[in-house]
Design a protein around this motif. Structure first.
Motif, PDB file in Angstrom:
ATOM      1  N   ASN A 185      -4.874   4.110  -2.906  1.00 49.58           N
ATOM      2  CA  ASN A 185      -6.333   4.733  -2.868  1.00 49.58           C
ATOM      3  C   ASN A 185      -6.344   6.104  -3.253  1.00 49.58           C
ATOM      4  O   ASN A 185      -5.979   6.905  -2.321  1.00 49.58           O
ATOM      5  CB  ASN A 185      -6.645   4.145  -1.588  1.00 49.58           C
ATOM      6  CG  ASN A 185      -8.142   4.263  -1.157  1.00 49.58           C
ATOM      7  OD1 ASN A 185      -8.742   5.302  -2.030  1.00 49.58           O
ATOM      8  ND2 ASN A 185      -8.672   3.402  -0.759  1.00 49.58           N
ATOM      9  N   ASP A 188      -8.807   7.951  -2.834  1.00 47.30           N
ATOM     10  CA  ASP A 188      -9.795   8.664  -2.088  1.00 47.30           C
ATOM     11  C   ASP A 188      -8.935   9.030  -0.789  1.00 47.30           C
ATOM     12  O   ASP A 188      -9.047  10.095  -0.215  1.00 47.30           O
ATOM     13  CB  ASP A 188     -10.749   7.684  -1.701  1.00 47.30           C
ATOM     14  CG  ASP A 188     -12.017   7.582  -2.798  1.00 47.30           C
ATOM     15  OD1 ASP A 188     -11.901   8.321  -3.558  1.00 47.30           O
ATOM     16  OD2 ASP A 188     -12.734   6.511  -2.719  1.00 47.30           O
ATOM     17  N   GLU A 189      -8.140   8.120  -0.479  1.00 42.80           N
ATOM     18  CA  GLU A 189      -7.104   8.429   0.837  1.00 42.80           C
ATOM     19  C   GLU A 189      -5.917   9.303   0.594  1.00 42.80           C
ATOM     20  O   GLU A 189      -5.330   9.750   1.373  1.00 42.80           O
ATOM     21  CB  GLU A 189      -6.676   7.074   1.608  1.00 42.80           C
ATOM     22  CG  GLU A 189      -8.098   6.303   2.089  1.00 42.80           C
ATOM     23  CD  GLU A 189      -7.786   4.788   2.527  1.00 42.80           C
ATOM     24  OE1 GLU A 189      -6.532   4.571   2.448  1.00 42.80           O
ATOM     25  OE2 GLU A 189      -8.712   4.292   2.976  1.00 42.80           O
ATOM     26  N   ASN A 190      -5.400   9.196  -0.823  1.00 48.29           N
ATOM     27  CA  ASN A 190      -4.230   9.971  -1.107  1.00 48.29           C
ATOM     28  C   ASN A 190      -4.199  10.824  -2.253  1.00 48.29           C
ATOM     29  O   ASN A 190      -3.702  10.723  -3.213  1.00 48.29           O
ATOM     30  CB  ASN A 190      -3.091   8.739  -1.332  1.00 48.29           C
ATOM     31  CG  ASN A 190      -2.889   8.018  -0.264  1.00 48.29           C
ATOM     32  OD1 ASN A 190      -2.082   8.615   0.651  1.00 48.29           O
ATOM     33  ND2 ASN A 190      -3.407   6.775  -0.036  1.00 48.29           N
ATOM     34  N   GLY A 191      -5.593  11.924  -2.062  1.00 42.24           N
ATOM     35  CA  GLY A 191      -5.861  12.617  -3.008  1.00 42.24           C
ATOM     36  C   GLY A 191      -4.713  13.684  -3.654  1.00 42.24           C
ATOM     37  O   GLY A 191      -4.760  14.076  -4.728  1.00 42.24           O
ATOM     38  N   GLU A 216       0.858  -1.222   0.039  1.00 39.39           N
ATOM     39  CA  GLU A 216       0.216  -0.068  -0.144  1.00 39.39           C
ATOM     40  C   GLU A 216       0.988   1.218  -0.133  1.00 39.39           C
ATOM     41  O   GLU A 216       1.849   1.529   1.082  1.00 39.39           O
ATOM     42  CB  GLU A 216      -0.985   0.090   1.192  1.00 39.39           C
ATOM     43  CG  GLU A 216      -1.817   1.177   1.226  1.00 39.39           C
ATOM     44  CD  GLU A 216      -2.865   1.168   2.655  1.00 39.39           C
ATOM     45  OE1 GLU A 216      -3.476   2.202   2.806  1.00 39.39           O
ATOM     46  OE2 GLU A 216      -2.838   0.274   3.175  1.00 39.39           O
ATOM     47  N   ALA A 230      -9.605   3.040  -6.461  1.00 39.34           N
ATOM     48  CA  ALA A 230     -10.534   3.353  -5.389  1.00 39.34           C
ATOM     49  C   ALA A 230     -11.647   2.014  -5.177  1.00 39.34           C
ATOM     50  O   ALA A 230     -11.956   1.250  -6.044  1.00 39.34           O
ATOM     51  CB  ALA A 230     -11.347   4.402  -5.549  1.00 39.34           C
ATOM     52  N   THR A 251       1.435   5.304  -0.007  1.00 38.23           N
ATOM     53  CA  THR A 251       0.424   6.621   0.710  1.00 38.23           C
ATOM     54  C   THR A 251       1.404   7.928   0.344  1.00 38.23           C
ATOM     55  O   THR A 251       2.751   7.483   0.230  1.00 38.23           O
ATOM     56  CB  THR A 251       0.534   6.313   2.186  1.00 38.23           C
ATOM     57  OG1 THR A 251       1.397   6.230   2.844  1.00 38.23           O
ATOM     58  CG2 THR A 251      -0.597   5.014   2.360  1.00 38.23           C
ATOM     59  N   THR A 252       1.131   9.008   0.957  1.00 38.88           N
ATOM     60  CA  THR A 252       1.900  10.264   0.779  1.00 38.88           C
ATOM     61  C   THR A 252       3.015   9.748   1.738  1.00 38.88           C
ATOM     62  O   THR A 252       3.997  10.439   1.389  1.00 38.88           O
ATOM     63  CB  THR A 252       1.059  11.321   1.390  1.00 38.88           C
ATOM     64  OG1 THR A 252      -0.180  11.249   0.358  1.00 38.88           O
ATOM     65  CG2 THR A 252       1.636  12.699   1.161  1.00 38.88           C
TER      66      THR A 252
END
Length: 110
Positions: free
Chosen positions: A61, A63-66, A8, A31, A10-11
């Motif tokens: 994702n 939605d979580e990492n716009g 996963e 997403a 992420t930022t």
């Protein structure tokens, strides 16, 4: 069932896991509500297992990492990108692709 070889992203871990990786990285921007994204997931799992140790495979994702989605201009999903030691992708694929095409693409960047 998801493969343990799919990470996963992420930022928080983007720089270390993707940009700073010493092996190519396949990133699936997705997403949970996206039907085509869910349909692509088993292929991502198979490819992650097949290329374990040679190519890092992971998902973002949107939605979580716009912020990551915005940084890479993700306006449709799924979108696959291959990175090779840089912030700029060496390959970008919009939409789904089959396992054979994905394998061929990854072999091309190794």
């Amino acid at each position: 069932m998801a493969s343990p070889n799919v990470l996963e992203f992420t930022t928080d871990n983007w720089q270390s896991e993707v940009v700073g990786s010493n092996i190519p990285v396949l990133v699936d921007f997705w997403a949970p509500w996206c039907g085509p994204c869910r349909a692509l997931s088993p292929t991502i799992d198979k490819v992650a297992d097949q290329f374990a140790g040679k190519v890092k495979v992971g998902k973002v994702n949107v939605d979580e990492n716009g912020d990551l989605a915005a940084q890479y201009g993700i306006n449709t999903i799924p979108r696959l990108m291959v990175f090779k030691g840089s912030e700029r992708p060496v390959q970008t694929i919009n939409g789904t692709m089959n396992e054979a095409a994905m394998t061929q693409m990854l072999n091309g960047v190794l």
